[in-house]
Structure formats: C-alpha cells, structure tokens
Design an enzyme around this catalytic site. Structure first.
Site, PDB file in Angstrom:
ATOM      1  N   PRO A  76       0.841  -1.208   0.000  1.00 22.17           N
ATOM      2  CA  PRO A  76       0.000   0.000   0.000  1.00 22.17           C
ATOM      3  C   PRO A  76       0.870   1.249   0.000  1.00 22.17           C
ATOM      4  O   PRO A  76       1.864   1.325   0.716  1.00 22.17           O
ATOM      5  CB  PRO A  76      -0.781  -0.116   1.316  1.00 22.17           C
ATOM      6  CG  PRO A  76       0.050  -1.004   2.188  1.00 22.17           C
ATOM      7  CD  PRO A  76       0.757  -1.949   1.259  1.00 22.17           C
TER       8      PRO A  76
ATOM      9  N   CYS B 136       0.321   5.450   0.097  1.00 20.04           N
ATOM     10  CA  CYS B 136      -0.448   6.686   0.136  1.00 20.04           C
ATOM     11  C   CYS B 136      -0.060   7.574  -1.025  1.00 20.04           C
ATOM     12  O   CYS B 136       1.127   7.743  -1.316  1.00 20.04           O
ATOM     13  CB  CYS B 136      -0.122   7.473   1.406  1.00 20.04           C
ATOM     14  SG  CYS B 136      -0.878   6.823   2.876  1.00 20.04           S
TER      15      CYS B 136
ATOM     16  N   TYR C  48       0.360   4.386  13.356  1.00 17.03           N
ATOM     17  CA  TYR C  48      -1.021   4.858  13.225  1.00 17.03           C
ATOM     18  C   TYR C  48      -1.891   4.250  14.330  1.00 17.03           C
ATOM     19  O   TYR C  48      -1.393   3.528  15.190  1.00 17.03           O
ATOM     20  CB  TYR C  48      -1.523   4.597  11.793  1.00 17.03           C
ATOM     21  CG  TYR C  48      -0.690   5.390  10.803  1.00 17.03           C
ATOM     22  CD1 TYR C  48      -0.677   6.792  10.874  1.00 17.03           C
ATOM     23  CD2 TYR C  48       0.142   4.769   9.884  1.00 17.03           C
ATOM     24  CE1 TYR C  48       0.126   7.537  10.024  1.00 17.03           C
ATOM     25  CE2 TYR C  48       0.952   5.520   9.033  1.00 17.03           C
ATOM     26  CZ  TYR C  48       0.939   6.903   9.109  1.00 17.03           C
ATOM     27  OH  TYR C  48       1.740   7.651   8.289  1.00 17.03           O
TER      28      TYR C  48
ATOM     29  N   ARG D 234      -1.398  -5.492   8.876  1.00 14.32           N
ATOM     30  CA  ARG D 234      -0.009  -5.047   8.729  1.00 14.32           C
ATOM     31  C   ARG D 234       0.498  -4.597  10.090  1.00 14.32           C
ATOM     32  O   ARG D 234      -0.146  -3.775  10.749  1.00 14.32           O
ATOM     33  CB  ARG D 234       0.099  -3.900   7.726  1.00 14.32           C
ATOM     34  CG  ARG D 234       1.538  -3.675   7.284  1.00 14.32           C
ATOM     35  CD  ARG D 234       1.656  -2.645   6.181  1.00 14.32           C
ATOM     36  NE  ARG D 234       2.586  -3.110   5.160  1.00 14.32           N
ATOM     37  CZ  ARG D 234       3.342  -2.312   4.417  1.00 14.32           C
ATOM     38  NH1 ARG D 234       3.255  -1.016   4.541  1.00 14.32           N
ATOM     39  NH2 ARG D 234       4.170  -2.809   3.521  1.00 14.32           N
TER      40      ARG D 234
ATOM     41  N   LEU E  27      12.935  -2.850   1.365  1.00 16.71           N
ATOM     42  CA  LEU E  27      14.192  -2.978   0.628  1.00 16.71           C
ATOM     43  C   LEU E  27      14.400  -4.371   0.049  1.00 16.71           C
ATOM     44  O   LEU E  27      15.466  -4.959   0.164  1.00 16.71           O
ATOM     45  CB  LEU E  27      15.374  -2.528   1.484  1.00 16.71           C
ATOM     46  CG  LEU E  27      15.385  -1.012   1.766  1.00 16.71           C
ATOM     47  CD1 LEU E  27      16.574  -0.617   2.633  1.00 16.71           C
ATOM     48  CD2 LEU E  27      15.406  -0.205   0.470  1.00 16.71           C
TER      49      LEU E  27
ATOM     50  N   ARG F  83       8.644   1.135  -3.147  1.00 15.92           N
ATOM     51  CA  ARG F  83       9.415   2.061  -3.979  1.00 15.92           C
ATOM     52  C   ARG F  83       9.904   1.417  -5.270  1.00 15.92           C
ATOM     53  O   ARG F  83       9.882   2.048  -6.331  1.00 15.92           O
ATOM     54  CB  ARG F  83      10.600   2.610  -3.168  1.00 15.92           C
ATOM     55  CG  ARG F  83      10.147   3.559  -2.071  1.00 15.92           C
ATOM     56  CD  ARG F  83      11.214   3.790  -1.035  1.00 15.92           C
ATOM     57  NE  ARG F  83      11.503   2.599  -0.238  1.00 15.92           N
ATOM     58  CZ  ARG F  83      12.305   2.564   0.801  1.00 15.92           C
ATOM     59  NH1 ARG F  83      12.929   3.674   1.181  1.00 15.92           N
ATOM     60  NH2 ARG F  83      12.499   1.451   1.477  1.00 15.92           N
TER      61      ARG F  83
HETATM   62  C1  LIG Z   1       5.044   6.648  -1.554  1.00 17.37           C
HETATM   63  C2  LIG Z   1       4.881   5.703  -0.402  1.00 17.37           C
HETATM   64  C3  LIG Z   1       3.665   5.627   0.269  1.00 17.37           C
HETATM   65  C4  LIG Z   1       3.476   4.720   1.312  1.00 17.37           C
HETATM   66  N1  LIG Z   1       2.235   4.600   1.892  1.00 17.37           N
HETATM   67  C5  LIG Z   1       1.987   3.567   2.732  1.00 17.37           C
HETATM   68  C6  LIG Z   1       0.667   3.247   3.119  1.00 17.37           C
HETATM   69  O1  LIG Z   1      -0.314   3.824   2.639  1.00 17.37           O
HETATM   70  N2  LIG Z   1       0.502   2.249   4.021  1.00 17.37           N
HETATM   71  C7  LIG Z   1       1.559   1.529   4.518  1.00 17.37           C
HETATM   72  O2  LIG Z   1       1.360   0.631   5.335  1.00 17.37           O
HETATM   73  N3  LIG Z   1       2.822   1.784   4.111  1.00 17.37           N
HETATM   74  C8  LIG Z   1       3.045   2.751   3.216  1.00 17.37           C
HETATM   75  N4  LIG Z   1       4.315   2.941   2.732  1.00 17.37           N
HETATM   76  C9  LIG Z   1       5.375   2.000   3.116  1.00 17.37           C
HETATM   77  C10 LIG Z   1       5.484   0.889   2.062  1.00 17.37           C
HETATM   78  O3  LIG Z   1       4.280   0.151   1.959  1.00 17.37           O
HETATM   79  C11 LIG Z   1       6.647  -0.083   2.377  1.00 17.37           C
HETATM   80  O4  LIG Z   1       6.377  -0.776   3.576  1.00 17.37           O
HETATM   81  C12 LIG Z   1       7.984   0.640   2.514  1.00 17.37           C
HETATM   82  O5  LIG Z   1       8.151   1.625   1.520  1.00 17.37           O
HETATM   83  C13 LIG Z   1       9.151  -0.350   2.430  1.00 17.37           C
HETATM   84  O6  LIG Z   1       9.114  -1.079   1.213  1.00 17.37           O
HETATM   85  P1  LIG Z   1      10.071  -0.681  -0.048  1.00 17.37           P
HETATM   86  O7  LIG Z   1      11.493  -0.759   0.453  1.00 17.37           O
HETATM   87  O8  LIG Z   1       9.767  -1.736  -1.095  1.00 17.37           O
HETATM   88  O9  LIG Z   1       9.716   0.686  -0.485  1.00 17.37           O
HETATM   89  C14 LIG Z   1       4.536   3.881   1.723  1.00 17.37           C
HETATM   90  C15 LIG Z   1       5.766   3.978   1.070  1.00 17.37           C
HETATM   91  C16 LIG Z   1       5.950   4.856   0.007  1.00 17.37           C
HETATM   92  C17 LIG Z   1       7.278   4.880  -0.707  1.00 17.37           C
END
Ligand SMILES: Cc1cc2nc3c(=O)[nH]c(=O)nc-3n(C[C@H](O)[C@H](O)[C@H](O)COP(=O)(O)O)c2cc1C
Length: 372
Positions: free
Chosen positions: A23, A25, A182, A230, A303, A326
């Site tokens: 997810p 935002c 949250y 989560r 990551l 990301r």
């Molecule tokens: C643009 C953006 C928005 C995010 N919004 C949420 C969200 O709505 N809910 C949530 O649980 N985590 C949110 N995260 C965290 C990601 O879901 C994820 O757990 C975190 O970025 C680590 O994963 P990654 O290394 O693949 O980016 C967000 C991350 C990014 C980059």
C-alpha cells in the site's frame, strides 16, 4: 521453476504469484475521493503482473486521514469515486485487489510528505486528532484527545462501515493498518498507549482494541474476502518500554486463532526516536519468525529490490509473499523483469504482448502474436 512465481494463497484468496504491491499513500484524493490520479496510478500497477495490488491506506473516518489528500471510505461519495476506479481496473486486469483500511490517530492532520509532513496549523485546516492517550507523536505537536468508550465504539463502527463498503465494491481482501505508528499501532505500543483501563498496560490489554477491530471487521466480511493485518514488528527503540518482535509473535498467534488470512510485516513509525538499521531485506527476519511461530502466511516487505533476493526469501520459507513499494514505483513492470530473470512467466495485457523480447519467447505464456 522460480518460487516467486508459484501460485499463492492468502486465506480464501488465490494469487498468480508471490509478488504483492505494498500500500502506498498518494495524498491525491479530494475529501477522501479517488480521482484521475488513482486511475492512472492504480491502472499502471494493475498491469504490472504482480499477484496482488493493495490500495493505499484508506481512512475509515475523516479525522483518521494523515493528510487532507488521503483516500477515504467513510462516505457515499468516497465509495462511488472508488467504484469508478475499481470498475476500470476490473475491466482491464485480473489482478486481485486488496485495500488497506486505516486510522491515523495522533499522526493525522498533517501535511503531505512533499510539503514537509509537519502537523497542520489551525489556519491550514488542522483538526483535533484522537489516540489511546493524550500524548503527541513528537514534542511540540498538538496533543490528541484520548478516546473514551464512546470514541472507541465510533472508531470500531467506522472500520466496520468501511468494511461493508469494501464488500459493496467487490474487493478481494482487507489489510488492517496496525503499523507505522497509526492508531492501531498506537494501541499496541506502550510508547503511545498509557491507558489505565482495559485497553492499556498489559500486552493483553494493549492488543484488545486492535483485536476487537479485527473481529468486528471479520464479522462484516463474507468468507470470500481475505482479512489480514499489517504490523510494525518492532518500534526500534532500544531503551525503555516499547513494542517488539516478541509481542508481535503473541499478536500474530492471536490473529492465527482468529483465522486471519495473513500478516504483513513492517516496522517502526511510532516514535521519532527510532533507530532503524536500514539495509537490504532488513525486515525479512521478522517476517520469518512470525511465520514460523504463528503459522500464518506472511508478506515480507522493505528494501526487497532484486528478483533473485525476492525469490530466495520465498524459496527459503522466510515469507510466503514479498511486497514492493518504492521498487515498483520506479519500475512498474518489475514483475516482468523478475519473470525474465528467473525464467518464469507473467501475465501481461495483450496490448503489450508485442513487447516480449525475442530471446524470452514464453515470458507472457503461450500468447499468439499475429502479423499483418
Ligand atoms: C510513496 C509511499 C507511500 C506509502 N504509503 C503507505 C501506506 O499507505 N501504508 C503503509 O502501510 N505503508 C506505506 N508505505 C510503506 C510501504 O508500503 C513499504 O512498507 C515501505 O516503503 C518499504 O518497502 P520498499 O522498500 O519496497 O519501499 C509507503 C511507502 C511509500 C514509498
């Protein structure tokens, strides 16, 4: 065959592979309503070949939005706006769709990250936030009001009402957001929860409200809709009372008793004093332990960027699924590249079949591309 591209299961939900879109935002809604951006953004992700798309944190009441631009599912307008987007996704993609239901608690009423992320000032439309206890997230921020029994009932009912809207929208799964500091995480962590009633103090008491919400939402969903949570597996606070992996295991076991469909294992977010040792797959060991000790299907995230790394996480049983945030924004066809690198197949829309490189004849399966 690559473990990452084995079909998967999250409770009642079947997936084509083990890649989940985390997810994210977008802070691009108006009064909680999805708009053009959501068509483009979610539409692009729905064509990625991942096994599951989880729609961004979606507020169950207006004061539960992190920012005024958060997506919501607390009004008929919100439901109608999301219905238009979901209908377009369903017409063009077979990817199962989940939604993350959320309440930001004391982290609500903020600017979007690209505007600095600080609390809104009154003249900027700030609203009164709520939390387990009247403690601000960071020093100097406006304090939340501690939820009383009527407030807890209202929030729980808001989760249930949003879940009913999820059913009306025909979505496949719900993820309750109990991570990243949250509201539900605020109840779990003694950093934010200093209550003296049955919702604070002991671990059992701190888990009570999140589990009550889980039970109430489960009761509102038909069996065909998967429900998971989560978690932040740890607050990353070395000294003093906080939430940690031991407590996360206890919570995951309580969720397993309730036949939760999955746990999605993240970390941090409840305290600005957190010290996170960021690194490749840094949260994966938490997912592995929760999976082993609760028996629940787990989604690892954080990551995970490389297809071989992702494949090994699933092949070695550290997690059942891996999620990307990301990485899939940067490269929306990441699952195509992963399938190419791992010698697997992935679903692609027929409009794009001709993109299949010559050397990868079966990447999109047994598709026939005629010439004229
Ligand atoms: C643009 C953006 C928005 C995010 N919004 C949420 C969200 O709505 N809910 C949530 O649980 N985590 C949110 N995260 C965290 C990601 O879901 C994820 O757990 C975190 O970025 C680590 O994963 P990654 O290394 O693949 O980016 C967000 C991350 C990014 C980059």
């Amino acid at each position: 065959m690559s473990a990452l591209f084995f079909a998967g299961r999250l409770g009642p939900l079947s997936t084509a592979n083990r890649i989940v879109i985390a997810p994210m935002c977008q802070y691009s809604a108006t009064d909680g309503n999805a708009g053009d951006w959501h068509f483009i953004h979610l539409g692009q992700l729905a064509l990625s070949g991942a096994g599951l798309l989880i729609i961004e944190a979606t507020a169950v009441e207006d004061i539960g939005r992190i920012t005024p631009g958060d997506l919501g599912l607390y009004s008929d307008d919100n439901e109608a706006a999301l219905r238009r987007v979901i209908s377009a996704l369903r017409n063009q993609s077979k990817m199962p769709i989940a939604i993350q239901l959320s309440h930001a608690g004391r982290k609500a009423s903020s600017h979007a990250p690209w505007d600095g992320g600080a609390s809104l000032a009154p003249e900027e439309g700030a609203w009164q936030t709520v939390a387990p206890s009247a403690l601000p997230h960071a020093a100097g921020e406006p304090p939340p009001i501690a939820l009383d029994d009527a407030g807890l009932d209202r929030v729980k009912s808001a989760f249930v009402r949003a879940a009913e809207r999820v059913v009306a929208l025909g979505l496949d799964a719900v993820e309750l957001h109990a991570a990243h500091g949250y509201l539900l995480h605020q109840f779990l962590s003694p950093i934010a929860n200093r209550r003296a009633d049955r919702y604070g103090g002991s671990l059992e008491n701190r888990m009570r409200f999140p589990l009550e919400v889980f039970d109430a939402v489960r009761a509102a969903l038909p069996d065909r809709v998967a429900l998971g949570m989560r978690l932040s597996a740890t607050d990353w606070i070395a000294d003093g009372e906080s939430w940690d992996i031991e407590q996360s295991v206890v919570l995951a076991r309580a969720l397993a008793e309730r036949k939760a469909s999955f746990v999605h294992v993240s970390s941090g977010g409840v305290s600005p004093l957190q010290k996170i040792p960021l690194g490749e797959g840094y949260q994966v060991p938490f997912a592995e332990r929760i999976r082993r000790e609760s028996g629940l299907p787990t989604i690892a995230v954080g990551l995970i960027t490389d297809p071989t790394q992702a494949d090994a996480i699933v092949a070695e049983g550290q997690a059942d699924f891996i999620a990307l945030a990301r990485g899939i924004l940067f490269e929306p066809h990441w699952p195509w590249r992963a399938a190419a690198e791992l010698g697997a197949q992935v679903e692609a829309p027929r409009q794009y079949w001709r993109s299949q490189p010559r050397a990868l004849k079966n990447l999109f399966g047994d598709v026939r591309i005629g010439q004229r």
